[in-house]
Scaffold this motif. Structure first.
Motif, PDB file in Angstrom:
ATOM      1  N   ILE A  10      17.559  12.575 -16.777  1.00 30.82           N
ATOM      2  CA  ILE A  10      18.061  13.770 -15.961  1.00 30.82           C
ATOM      3  C   ILE A  10      18.318  14.972 -16.416  1.00 30.82           C
ATOM      4  O   ILE A  10      18.096  15.570 -17.555  1.00 30.82           O
ATOM      5  CB  ILE A  10      19.776  13.970 -16.617  1.00 30.82           C
ATOM      6  CG1 ILE A  10      20.158  12.215 -16.571  1.00 30.82           C
ATOM      7  CG2 ILE A  10      21.106  14.321 -15.194  1.00 30.82           C
ATOM      8  CD1 ILE A  10      21.450  12.218 -17.894  1.00 30.82           C
ATOM      9  N   GLU A  11      17.892  15.711 -15.461  1.00 26.44           N
ATOM     10  CA  GLU A  11      18.028  17.238 -14.851  1.00 26.44           C
ATOM     11  C   GLU A  11      18.413  17.171 -13.433  1.00 26.44           C
ATOM     12  O   GLU A  11      18.820  17.381 -12.929  1.00 26.44           O
ATOM     13  CB  GLU A  11      15.653  17.133 -14.528  1.00 26.44           C
ATOM     14  CG  GLU A  11      15.358  16.934 -15.551  1.00 26.44           C
ATOM     15  CD  GLU A  11      14.100  16.555 -14.692  1.00 26.44           C
ATOM     16  OE1 GLU A  11      13.672  17.072 -13.081  1.00 26.44           O
ATOM     17  OE2 GLU A  11      12.831  17.228 -15.636  1.00 26.44           O
ATOM     18  N   VAL A  12      19.511  18.759 -14.045  1.00 30.08           N
ATOM     19  CA  VAL A  12      20.296  19.260 -13.047  1.00 30.08           C
ATOM     20  C   VAL A  12      19.832  20.835 -13.429  1.00 30.08           C
ATOM     21  O   VAL A  12      19.786  21.151 -14.274  1.00 30.08           O
ATOM     22  CB  VAL A  12      21.407  18.921 -14.529  1.00 30.08           C
ATOM     23  CG1 VAL A  12      22.816  19.831 -13.352  1.00 30.08           C
ATOM     24  CG2 VAL A  12      21.973  17.947 -14.153  1.00 30.08           C
TER      25      VAL A  12
ATOM     26  N   ALA B 277      23.485  26.536 -15.607  1.00 31.67           N
ATOM     27  CA  ALA B 277      23.159  26.409 -16.316  1.00 31.67           C
ATOM     28  C   ALA B 277      21.757  25.380 -15.797  1.00 31.67           C
ATOM     29  O   ALA B 277      22.218  24.711 -14.728  1.00 31.67           O
ATOM     30  CB  ALA B 277      23.310  25.649 -17.514  1.00 31.67           C
ATOM     31  N   SER B 278      20.867  26.117 -16.586  1.00 30.43           N
ATOM     32  CA  SER B 278      19.793  24.178 -15.796  1.00 30.43           C
ATOM     33  C   SER B 278      19.539  23.913 -17.254  1.00 30.43           C
ATOM     34  O   SER B 278      19.999  23.696 -18.347  1.00 30.43           O
ATOM     35  CB  SER B 278      18.379  24.726 -15.715  1.00 30.43           C
ATOM     36  OG  SER B 278      18.547  25.624 -14.209  1.00 30.43           O
TER      37      SER B 278
ATOM     38  N   THR C 138      28.787  26.063  -9.262  1.00 33.34           N
ATOM     39  CA  THR C 138      27.471  25.491  -7.904  1.00 33.34           C
ATOM     40  C   THR C 138      26.280  24.295  -9.221  1.00 33.34           C
ATOM     41  O   THR C 138      25.600  25.354  -9.265  1.00 33.34           O
ATOM     42  CB  THR C 138      27.444  26.200  -6.951  1.00 33.34           C
ATOM     43  OG1 THR C 138      28.404  27.097  -6.196  1.00 33.34           O
ATOM     44  CG2 THR C 138      26.152  25.773  -6.017  1.00 33.34           C
ATOM     45  N   ILE C 139      26.148  23.355  -7.964  1.00 34.35           N
ATOM     46  CA  ILE C 139      24.991  22.534  -8.368  1.00 34.35           C
ATOM     47  C   ILE C 139      24.032  22.375  -7.865  1.00 34.35           C
ATOM     48  O   ILE C 139      23.950  22.159  -6.836  1.00 34.35           O
ATOM     49  CB  ILE C 139      25.476  21.469  -9.071  1.00 34.35           C
ATOM     50  CG1 ILE C 139      26.461  20.892 -10.625  1.00 34.35           C
ATOM     51  CG2 ILE C 139      24.063  20.433  -9.477  1.00 34.35           C
ATOM     52  CD1 ILE C 139      27.203  19.909 -10.241  1.00 34.35           C
TER      53      ILE C 139
ATOM     54  N   ALA D 291      30.170  12.549 -11.417  1.00 33.06           N
ATOM     55  CA  ALA D 291      30.576  13.437 -12.009  1.00 33.06           C
ATOM     56  C   ALA D 291      29.568  15.157 -11.794  1.00 33.06           C
ATOM     57  O   ALA D 291      30.621  15.723 -11.254  1.00 33.06           O
ATOM     58  CB  ALA D 291      29.816  13.622 -13.496  1.00 33.06           C
ATOM     59  N   GLY D 292      28.568  14.710 -10.513  1.00 27.18           N
ATOM     60  CA  GLY D 292      28.253  15.740 -10.257  1.00 27.18           C
ATOM     61  C   GLY D 292      27.908  16.036  -8.525  1.00 27.18           C
ATOM     62  O   GLY D 292      29.460  16.530  -7.933  1.00 27.18           O
TER      63      GLY D 292
END
Ligand SMILES: NC(=O)C1=CN([C@@H]2O[C@H](COP(=O)(O)OP(=O)(O)OC[C@H]3O[C@@H](n4cnc5c(N)ncnc54)[C@H](OP(=O)(O)O)[C@@H]3O)[C@@H](O)[C@H]2O)C=CC1
Ligand SMILES: O=C([O-])CC(=O)C(=O)O
Length: 271
Positions: free
Chosen positions: A225-227, A232-233, A139-140, A201-202
């Motif tokens: 870019i911040e995910v 993971a972050s 899960t993003i 992609a996300g």
């Protein structure tokens, strides 16, 4: 396709990206062969084509699919559908760089599915789409990007023109846009394909957030870019050296070459 048979590659558009791809394919990539090129103005392409060690025909966009197993779109965004349709209808592979144009034409994905073709959106001028797609297996929670570009890398973008945002004479960085990847694709069709690749992609074009800054001090196109996800972050950044086209980073063509090299490589690294 027999394993020892070369795959034929076609190039649509011989600009900053297309020229590099043509030269490097002509130098040789294992299992692939440059087979045809489509241009708008043959006279402008003459020197590049004449310098190739193995001559290839100049064909129309519509004819590329007859000459190639893989077609690389590196042309203006408004031509994406015209380039894509014959390739996908023939069940072949299309590498799309002007991927912002796909958002309004997701039916092309259906066309690929129907005929056994494939659309590949390479990482292009970005980085880390392997990590983003891996995070998407879980899960993003959020994906955010901040782009900073030299003024000349943004000039003429429809969003700036429509909103009367003048950046020619700025003396310090200004934020010119904040919104979704979908809005950015409409407002900056020749400048922000990268955020659309990130979105695909996300978490998709409506949930991927973007800020764009025009920075008169910068010489490189930079993306941060911040995910955040349940696996993971991560933060990633890239500073792209522009090509002869100030909107396009040098790494764009190299990303396509890296993707092409993987097609037939006996060792494949990265997702
Ligand atoms: N996904 C990503 O990460 C990135 C995507 N891009 C996108 O990739 C695309 C290519 O970039 P770049 O090479 O820098 O762009 P360029 O503008 O340098 O090249 C585009 C080329 O397409 C040619 N062209 C125009 N009309 C036609 C036609 N009808 N048939 C064939 N060719 C045509 C142009 O010719 P002419 O000049 O004679 O009109 C030009 O040579 C752009 O859409 C860009 O936005 C770029 C960087 C990163
Ligand atoms: O997004 C694009 O199309 C190009 C870009 O930002 C870059 O080259 O850094």
């Amino acid at each position: 396709m027999p394993i020892n048979q070369e795959l034929r590659v076609g190039i649509a558009g011989l600009g900053a990206v297309g020229k590099t791809l043509a030269r490097r394919l002509d130098d040789g990539i294992f299992g692939l062969r440059l087979a045809a090129i489509a241009v708008r103005d043959p006279a402008k392409a003459a020197d590049t084509v004449a310098a190739l060690k193995r001559p290839v025909p100049l064909v129309t966009l519509a004819e590329l699919a007859e000459h190639a197993d893989i077609v690389i779109e590196c042309a203006p965004a408004h031509l994406v559908a015209e380039i894509a349709e014959p390739v996908l209808r023939a069940g072949k592979t299309l590498i799309v760089l002007s991927c912002g144009a796909l958002l309004d034409r997701m039916d092309l994905v259906d066309l690929a599915r129907e005929h056994g073709g494939q659309i590949i959106v390479p990482t292009g001028a970005l980085l880390g789409l392997d990590a983003v797609t891996a995070a998407g297996e879980g899960t993003i929670h959020s994906v955010r990007m901040i782009t900073r570009k030299p003024v000349r890398g943004l000039l003429g973008a429809p969003y700036l023109v429509d909103n009367n945002i003048r950046i020619e004479d700025v003396v310090e960085p200004i934020r010119v846009f904040s919104g979704s990847a979908r809005e950015a694709a409409k407002g900056f069709p020749a400048n922000l394909n990268v955020v659309v690749a990130l979105a695909l992609a996300g978490v998709g074009p409506d949930d991927t957030q973007l800020e764009i800054w025009a920075d008169p001090e910068l010489t490189r196109n930079t993306h941060l870019i911040e995910v955040d996800s349940d696996a993971a972050s991560f933060s990633m950044s890239i500073q792209n050296i522009p090509t002869e086209n100030p909107k396009t980073g040098r790494i764009t063509a190299q990303s396509v070459l890296a993707a092409l090299r993987k097609v037939r490589s006996p060792l494949r690294v990265g997702t």
